[in-house]
Design a protein around this motif. Structure first.
Motif, PDB file in Angstrom:
ATOM      1  N   GLY A   1       6.621  12.900  -3.067  1.00 21.40           N
ATOM      2  CA  GLY A   1       7.899  12.556  -3.790  1.00 21.40           C
ATOM      3  C   GLY A   1       7.620  11.352  -4.515  1.00 21.40           C
ATOM      4  N   PHE A   2       6.775  10.276  -4.123  1.00 21.20           N
ATOM      5  CA  PHE A   2       6.563   9.223  -5.227  1.00 21.20           C
ATOM      6  C   PHE A   2       5.811   9.973  -6.448  1.00 21.20           C
ATOM      7  N   GLU A   3       5.034  10.734  -6.244  1.00 19.28           N
ATOM      8  CA  GLU A   3       4.438  11.248  -7.333  1.00 19.28           C
ATOM      9  C   GLU A   3       5.294  11.732  -8.313  1.00 19.28           C
TER      10      GLU A   3
ATOM     11  N   SER B   1       0.877  -1.387  -0.010  1.00 16.65           N
ATOM     12  CA  SER B   1      -0.054  -0.030  -0.070  1.00 16.65           C
ATOM     13  C   SER B   1       0.735   1.117  -0.036  1.00 16.65           C
ATOM     14  N   ARG B   2       0.292   2.247  -0.107  1.00 24.94           N
ATOM     15  CA  ARG B   2       1.011   3.534  -0.240  1.00 24.94           C
ATOM     16  C   ARG B   2       1.601   3.932   1.203  1.00 24.94           C
ATOM     17  N   ASN B   3       0.581   3.591   2.123  1.00 22.60           N
ATOM     18  CA  ASN B   3       0.997   3.536   3.493  1.00 22.60           C
ATOM     19  C   ASN B   3       2.505   2.943   3.859  1.00 22.60           C
ATOM     20  N   VAL B   4       2.544   1.639   3.466  1.00 20.50           N
ATOM     21  CA  VAL B   4       3.601   0.891   3.546  1.00 20.50           C
ATOM     22  C   VAL B   4       5.020   1.235   2.869  1.00 20.50           C
ATOM     23  N   LYS B   5       4.653   1.900   1.669  1.00 17.66           N
ATOM     24  CA  LYS B   5       5.677   2.421   0.681  1.00 17.66           C
ATOM     25  C   LYS B   5       6.343   3.718   1.687  1.00 17.66           C
ATOM     26  N   SER B   6       5.598   4.451   1.931  1.00 16.97           N
ATOM     27  CA  SER B   6       6.000   5.809   2.356  1.00 16.97           C
ATOM     28  C   SER B   6       6.411   5.743   3.661  1.00 16.97           C
ATOM     29  N   LYS B   7       6.316   4.609   4.710  1.00 12.10           N
ATOM     30  CA  LYS B   7       6.898   4.498   5.893  1.00 12.10           C
ATOM     31  C   LYS B   7       8.108   3.827   5.608  1.00 12.10           C
ATOM     32  N   TYR B   8       8.251   2.908   4.699  1.00 11.54           N
ATOM     33  CA  TYR B   8       9.559   2.245   4.434  1.00 11.54           C
ATOM     34  C   TYR B   8      10.390   3.349   3.918  1.00 11.54           C
TER      35      TYR B   8
ATOM     36  N   ASN C   1       1.892  14.370   8.281  1.00 14.15           N
ATOM     37  CA  ASN C   1       2.699  15.322   7.208  1.00 14.15           C
ATOM     38  C   ASN C   1       3.768  14.703   6.586  1.00 14.15           C
ATOM     39  N   VAL C   2       4.685  13.898   7.298  1.00 10.40           N
ATOM     40  CA  VAL C   2       5.795  13.126   6.802  1.00 10.40           C
ATOM     41  C   VAL C   2       5.393  12.174   5.712  1.00 10.40           C
ATOM     42  N   LEU C   3       4.268  11.451   5.860  1.00 14.63           N
ATOM     43  CA  LEU C   3       4.002  10.430   4.955  1.00 14.63           C
ATOM     44  C   LEU C   3       3.207  11.133   3.824  1.00 14.63           C
TER      45      LEU C   3
END
Lengths: 123, 168
Positions: free
Chosen positions: B130-132, A74-81, B122-124
């Motif tokens: 960034g991914f976008e 998920s986006r959640n996992v990707k961003s936390k990683y 915010n950090v997420l």
């Protein structure tokens, strides 16, 4: 290449070391807590990639591409990683030490990644 | 007289070829210099205008071909405007202090620096952004979200660090 089970053992061993040896309130431990938390999450990701799609990465760059393209996370996992990776890099190379608040947050991110990727581990 | 005239024609033809070859060498060299430079889009624009003025003065007939070359350069430079997207994003967030464009081993990345990166939401969100950006702009190879403490002293890790946003 390590199997999914071998990656799981690795992250569980890392977790045990993190929980038994390190203390988030001890400033001297914070850089290592962040670093170990990142490697816990890395092995969680690798275990999932190996288990579901028999994928194995050679380096960080290839792993990042797999995470983005495999459709497993998920986006959640990707961003936390990603945040774990950025802070791990900073913990090793920047001149300032990680604060306990960040160490706590990174430890929690690794736990949350595990809970989402391998929910059965937490039952 | 007839022979001499022929020689004159040949000589003129050779001169044209020589001139064409020199123009190609000049453009090839200039193009290479531009490709290897780290100029901003604004600096490229100024350079293009200067070039056009200069060549137009030299030879009015070349104006159209020079315009075409410049147009191609400008088209190729358009992706550089990812910095504008990043600045716009940073301006819309109160807790972003700085943004850096960094380069290492010919790879380009950006770093967002927050006041405090321990605020999960915010950090997420900034990592999502960034991914976008990675998806949208192929020339960006990586990004990081750090805070004022964790980004301290990272400059030496890169070949080049440019500040592209600083909170007012």
């Amino acid at each position: 290449m390590p199997t999914a089970q071998e990656h799981k053992k690795k992250y569980q061993d890392n977790k045990e070391v993190l929980n038994s040896v390190f203390d988030c309130n001890n400033k001297l431990h914070c850089n290592w807590i962040v670093t170990i938390s990142f490697y816990i999450s890395l092995h969680i990701i690798e275990a999932k990639l190996a288990k579901e799609q028999n994928l194995h990465s050679r380096d960080h760059k290839q792993r990042d591409e797999m995470i983005e393209n495999c459709g497993l996370f998920s986006r959640n996992v990707k961003s936390k990683y990603k945040q774990l990776k950025s802070n791990c890099w900073s913990a090793r190379y920047s001149k300032n030490d990680m604060a306990p608040t960040i160490a706590n947050q990174m430890k929690r991110f690794a736990e949350e990644i595990e809970a989402e990727v391998f929910p059965e581990q937490n039952k | 007289m007839k022979v001499i005239k022929k020689n004159e024609e040949l000589s003129g033809s050779n001169f044209d070829r020589f001139r064409t070859a020199m123009v190609e060498v000049r453009f090839s060299s200039a193009r290479s210099d531009i490709e290897n430079s780290n100029a901003s889009a604004q600096e490229y624009k100024m350079l293009s205008l200067d070039l056009m003025d200069e060549v137009t003065k030299e030879n009015g007939d070349n104006k159209n071909s020079v315009s075409n070359i410049v147009e191609k350069w400008v088209t190729r430079l358009k992706p550089r405007y990812w910095q504008e997207d990043l600045v716009e994003f940073c301006q819309s967030k109160d807790d972003i202090v700085m943004a850096y464009e960094v380069r290492k081993d010919n790879e380009q990345a950006f770093i967002i620096v927050m006041d405090d990166s321990t605020i999960d939401e915010n950090v997420l969100q900034y990592n999502d952004f960034g991914f976008e950006m990675l998806k949208k702009y192929v020339e960006i190879n990586d990004f990081m979200v750090l805070d004022v403490i964790t980004c301290s002293g990272i400059e030496y890790m890169f070949d080049e660090v440019n500040t592209i946003y600083k909170r007012g």
